[in-house]
Enzyme design. Structure first.
Site, PDB file in Angstrom:
ATOM      1  N   CYS A   2       0.846  -1.188   0.000  1.00  0.00           N
ATOM      2  CA  CYS A   2       0.000   0.000   0.000  1.00  0.00           C
ATOM      3  C   CYS A   2       0.887   1.246   0.000  1.00  0.00           C
ATOM      4  CB  CYS A   2      -0.925   0.098   1.197  1.00  0.00           C
ATOM      5  SG  CYS A   2      -1.971  -1.337   1.408  1.00  0.00           S
ATOM      6  N   ARG A  27       3.262   0.285  -5.304  1.00  0.00           N
ATOM      7  CA  ARG A  27       3.119  -0.378  -4.009  1.00  0.00           C
ATOM      8  C   ARG A  27       1.790  -1.122  -3.874  1.00  0.00           C
ATOM      9  NH1 ARG A  27       6.850   1.895  -0.508  1.00  0.00           N
ATOM     10  NH2 ARG A  27       5.739   1.038   1.258  1.00  0.00           N
ATOM     11  N   TRP A  75      -3.011  -2.492  -1.600  1.00  0.00           N
ATOM     12  CA  TRP A  75      -2.676  -3.866  -1.976  1.00  0.00           C
ATOM     13  C   TRP A  75      -3.328  -4.714  -0.894  1.00  0.00           C
ATOM     14  CZ3 TRP A  75       0.010  -8.055   0.117  1.00  0.00           C
ATOM     15  CH2 TRP A  75       0.329  -9.061  -0.793  1.00  0.00           C
ATOM     16  N   ASN A 100      -0.623   1.802   6.108  1.00  0.00           N
ATOM     17  CA  ASN A 100       0.168   0.795   5.381  1.00  0.00           C
ATOM     18  C   ASN A 100       0.777  -0.107   6.442  1.00  0.00           C
ATOM     19  OD1 ASN A 100       1.958  -0.644   3.758  1.00  0.00           O
ATOM     20  ND2 ASN A 100       3.501   0.974   3.848  1.00  0.00           N
ATOM     21  N   GLY A 101       0.545  -1.409   6.326  1.00  0.00           N
ATOM     22  CA  GLY A 101       1.079  -2.347   7.318  1.00  0.00           C
ATOM     23  C   GLY A 101       0.020  -3.367   7.673  1.00  0.00           C
ATOM     24  N   GLU A 484      15.408 -17.206 -12.210  1.00  0.00           N
ATOM     25  CA  GLU A 484      14.973 -15.826 -12.435  1.00  0.00           C
ATOM     26  C   GLU A 484      14.100 -15.743 -13.693  1.00  0.00           C
ATOM     27  OE1 GLU A 484      14.620 -13.276 -10.888  1.00  0.00           O
ATOM     28  OE2 GLU A 484      14.577 -11.629 -12.298  1.00  0.00           O
ATOM     29  N   LYS A 488      10.231 -14.447 -13.759  1.00  0.00           N
ATOM     30  CA  LYS A 488       9.786 -13.357 -14.640  1.00  0.00           C
ATOM     31  C   LYS A 488       8.579 -13.800 -15.449  1.00  0.00           C
ATOM     32  CE  LYS A 488      11.324 -10.621 -13.314  1.00  0.00           C
ATOM     33  NZ  LYS A 488      12.367 -10.225 -12.394  1.00  0.00           N
ATOM     34  N   GLU A 491       5.447 -14.242 -13.293  1.00  0.00           N
ATOM     35  CA  GLU A 491       5.030 -12.981 -12.692  1.00  0.00           C
ATOM     36  C   GLU A 491       4.245 -12.090 -13.658  1.00  0.00           C
ATOM     37  OE1 GLU A 491       8.497 -10.669 -11.741  1.00  0.00           O
ATOM     38  OE2 GLU A 491       7.483  -9.551 -10.168  1.00  0.00           O
ATOM     39  N   HIS A 507      15.090 -36.888 -12.163  1.00  0.00           N
ATOM     40  CA  HIS A 507      14.634 -37.299 -10.834  1.00  0.00           C
ATOM     41  C   HIS A 507      13.175 -36.911 -10.598  1.00  0.00           C
ATOM     42  CE1 HIS A 507      18.661 -38.573  -9.872  1.00  0.00           C
ATOM     43  NE2 HIS A 507      19.112 -37.419 -10.335  1.00  0.00           N
ATOM     44  N   LYS A 606       5.228  -3.659  -6.103  1.00  0.00           N
ATOM     45  CA  LYS A 606       6.675  -3.516  -6.278  1.00  0.00           C
ATOM     46  C   LYS A 606       7.420  -3.666  -4.954  1.00  0.00           C
ATOM     47  CE  LYS A 606      10.345  -2.292  -8.667  1.00  0.00           C
ATOM     48  NZ  LYS A 606      10.887  -3.383  -9.485  1.00  0.00           N
TER      49      LYS A 606
HETATM   50  O1  M6R Z   1      12.854  -4.681  -3.231  1.00  0.00           O
HETATM   51  P1  M6R Z   1      13.349  -6.085  -3.100  1.00  0.00           P
HETATM   52  O2  M6R Z   1      14.480  -6.406  -4.002  1.00  0.00           O
HETATM   53  O3  M6R Z   1      13.665  -6.451  -1.672  1.00  0.00           O
HETATM   54  O4  M6R Z   1      12.119  -6.990  -3.538  1.00  0.00           O
HETATM   55  C1  M6R Z   1      12.167  -8.382  -3.424  1.00  0.00           C
HETATM   56  C2  M6R Z   1      11.085  -9.036  -4.266  1.00  0.00           C
HETATM   57  O5  M6R Z   1       9.823  -8.662  -3.824  1.00  0.00           O
HETATM   58  C3  M6R Z   1      11.223  -8.669  -5.748  1.00  0.00           C
HETATM   59  O6  M6R Z   1      12.495  -8.964  -6.232  1.00  0.00           O
HETATM   60  C4  M6R Z   1      10.187  -9.444  -6.586  1.00  0.00           C
HETATM   61  O7  M6R Z   1      10.463 -10.805  -6.554  1.00  0.00           O
HETATM   62  C5  M6R Z   1      10.191  -8.893  -8.010  1.00  0.00           C
HETATM   63  N1  M6R Z   1       8.918  -8.291  -8.291  1.00  0.00           N
HETATM   64  C6  M6R Z   1      10.373  -9.933  -9.048  1.00  0.00           C
HETATM   65  O8  M6R Z   1      10.435  -9.360 -10.316  1.00  0.00           O
END
Ligand code: M6R
Length: 611
Positions: A2, A27, A75, A100-101, A484, A488, A491, A507, A606
């Site tokens: 948020c 956020r 969020w 926020n929290g 990674e 991606k 996501e 396996h 984010k």
């Molecule tokens: O800000 P941070 O690097 O600590 O964030 C960690 C993850 O939330 C962040 O890398 C997330 O996995 C990305 N959205 C992936 O693309």
């Protein structure tokens, strides 16, 4: 997560609040709302489901006008994305808050408040706070005292902005766990989850500390610490307003940020490389003395940053001989580990605000088990940089797309620099340091060459539009690159994707392979290429279609069932960085073809500031 923003000024603040929300949308973006105090001392609120644009549209038909207000982009944690769950939340038309929290004891507080006659209109944890404040005001407390009293009852994390019709000249801000920054103007003050929200109106900021409580009026500002003592916090000037956060010629921030990587890497290297050594670029007291005595490294991170940590563990152990463990923060923070000596605790984070990573740092600071804490972070003045003994900044510039791209590659750059700095501090292996420096200097050009594959990868991505699953393979330090790539793809395109070390296929995962399953492999010509080739043959003989990223020397033969994108020749040490680029592009184009919201994928935010 948020985002919250607030303002007290001598001019109408609604537009300022909305612009703040647009800048905080990274956020959370499932609903948004604003509340202002009108000239008639009434709280006027507007909320809408969806992005800030939906709220803006609603406000065009029914504007809210006032010189003091708060706003929120959500969020969802407690309660579905719906207008009744959107912030600001209100109590009896008298108090409004944004939060926020997460309030952990909200269920019991809710029951207590219900028993006292309060009616709840949302499913959120936040609503208990506003009713608590209103209840204390009913007992005769002023707005500041009522907020203070209310937060004494809260367990959990919060950043709060509060206004009240009873006290039209006051904005209250408080922080515990979740980030909150004050923006200082002339006769006006702002609050925001980060400075981005306030950059259009000020460049002077105060980063609040945990436990801080602020009483803000147009002509005064009082900050109190956790013990209730009035304190002065340092004012920081920021020139971040000079960095543009617009998309330019690109259709999405993610595409722009992928293409910014050569420049982001160049900025991260700028002024840090000598002829055959690294400049001492770790910030913090006695940094090189600390690095000289490190016997072990513990890396902690989440998501993409965790993958950067995994790659670094290969480098660190191979080049420095220092044992290195990597763990996701959400697991590490709840685990007991046997004590070890001289461990450097390294957190990796783009935002520097990730709740689990911060909590892991907090834990090791409290138990005093580490030699020192070092953060590798993209945001100066973030909570992680402020709370760590040492910091080594990535200088990628603001990353707006939820999918992390340039933050990842610049983290890898900085991690390679850390390898070199450890060797330098210990007076070991100058030839390895020299090789790191020379290779890093070549990196921006190699990234440019990898980006030239953009069109070919766009074409490849057409094959993925109808797919529901994908497997990513790699070996050695390319295994985290495959992880990674899978993250991606899932996501932003919502295709289920998993990564495996190629040798692990037989396996279990091999059972998934048929002609519907695309197998993506990163295959630079490293010492493990022949092993990888055998694993890929196992896939081919079961009808799987291969999508390979390989250099000429890897000698991969393309045919109807094997799509090969030829990558530039890269030094082995740089391969994880360069081979990340095509995987980012593949996910990007797949998502574009599928029509998903690339920069703001569903259910994600984010900056993950809740546990
Ligand atoms: O800000 P941070 O690097 O600590 O964030 C960690 C993850 O939330 C962040 O890398 C997330 O996995 C990305 N959205 C992936 O693309």
């Amino acid at each position: 997560m948020c985002g919250i923003v607030g303002a007290i000024a001598q001019r109408p603040v609604t537009e300022i609040l909305l612009e703040g929300l647009r800048r905080l949308e990274y956020r959370g973006y499932d609903s948004a709302g604003v509340a202002v105090l009108t000239g008639q001392q009434e709280i006027n609120r507007s909320r809408a489901v969806g992005k800030v644009a939906a709220l803006t549209e609603k406000l065009q038909d029914s504007p809210v006008v006032g010189n003091i207000g708060i706003a929120h982009t959500r969020w969802a944690t407690h309660g579905i994305p719906a207008e009744h769950n959107a912030h600001p939340h209100m109590s009896n038309g008298r108090v409004a808050i944004v939060h926020n929290g997460i309030i952990e004891n909200y269920a019991e507080l809710r029951e207590e408040l219900k028993a006292k006659g309060y009616q709840f209109t949302s499913d959120t944890d936040t609503e208990v706070i506003v009713h608590l404040i209103e209840m204390h005001m009913t007992f005769g407390l002023s707005l500041p005292d009522a907020v203070r009293k209310a937060i004494e009852n809260l367990r959990g994390a919060y950043a709060l902005g509060v206004i009240s019709a009873d006290d039209p000249d006051t904005l209250i801000a408080a922080r515990q766990g979740s980030p909150l920054v004050l923006g200082l103007g002339l006769g006006e003050t702002f609050i925001g989850s980060d400075i981005q929200a306030m950059l259009p109106v000020t460049s002077r900021f105060i980063y609040l500390e945990n436990g801080d409580f602020c009483v803000i009026k147009r002509d005064s500002l009082h900050i109190f610490d956790l013990s209730g003592k009035e304190v002065t916090r340092e004012i920081k000037e920021s020139n971040a307003g000079m960095c543009t956060a617009d998309m330019g010629e690109y259709r999405h921030f993610m595409h722009k940020e992928i293409f910014e990587q050569p420049v982001a890497v160049q900025s991260t290297l700028e002024g840090r490389l000598g002829v055959d050594n690294l400049k001492h670029c770790v910030t913090g007291d006695n940094a090189m003395d600390i690095l000289a005595v490190v016997e072990e490294i513990q890396i902690i991170a989440c998501g993409t940053s965790y993958h950067a940590g995994l790659i670094a563990s290969y480098w660190l152990e191979e080049m420095t001989n220092i044992p290195c463990s990597v763990e996701v923060a959400s697991e590490f923070r709840y685990r007991r580990r046997p004590p070890r000596d001289n461990v450097l605790f390294v957190t990796l984070s783009q935002s520097g605000e990730t709740a689990d990573t911060l909590a892991a740092l907090e834990k090791v600071k409290q138990d005093g088990s580490m030699l020192a804490t070092l953060t590798i972070c993209n945001v100066a003045e973030s909570s992680l940089t402020r709370e760590s003994d040492l910091s080594l900044m990535t200088l990628a510039g603001p990353e707006i797309g939820v999918a992390s791209t340039k933050a990842f590659t610049t983290q890898l750059v900085v991690l390679l620099m850390l390898v070199g700095l450890l060797l330098q501090a210990k007076g070991e292996s100058p030839e390895t340091v020299k090789a790191i420096v020379e290779n890093l200097k070549k990196l921006p050009i190699l990234l440019e060459q990898a980006l030239e594959k953009d069109k070919a990868i766009e074409h490849m991505a057409e094959d993925f539009i109808e797919k529901h699953n994908a497997l990513f393979l790699g070996r050695g330090d390319q295994y985290p690159v495959a992880m990674e790539g899978a993250l991606k793809l899932k996501e932003i395109s919502y295709i289920h994707a998993e990564a495996y070390p190629a040798g692990e296929l037989k396996h279990g995962p091999l059972a998934l392979v048929d002609n519907e399953m695309p197998i993506i492999a990163v295959a630079p010509n490293t010492g493990l290429i022949e092993k990888l080739k055998s694993n890929l043959e196992e896939v081919r003989s079961r009808g799987g279609k291969l999508y390979l990223f390989a250099d000429k020397a890897a000698a991969m033969q393309a045919d109807d069932d094997c799509y090969v994108i030829e990558m530039p020749e890269v030094p082995e040490i740089l391969a994880p960085i360069v081979y990340t680029i095509p995987l980012q592009l593949l996910s990007y184009y797949t998502a574009v073809f599928k029509g998903t919201d690339v920069d703001k994928p569903r259910n994600l935010a984010k900056s993950v500031t809740v546990e």
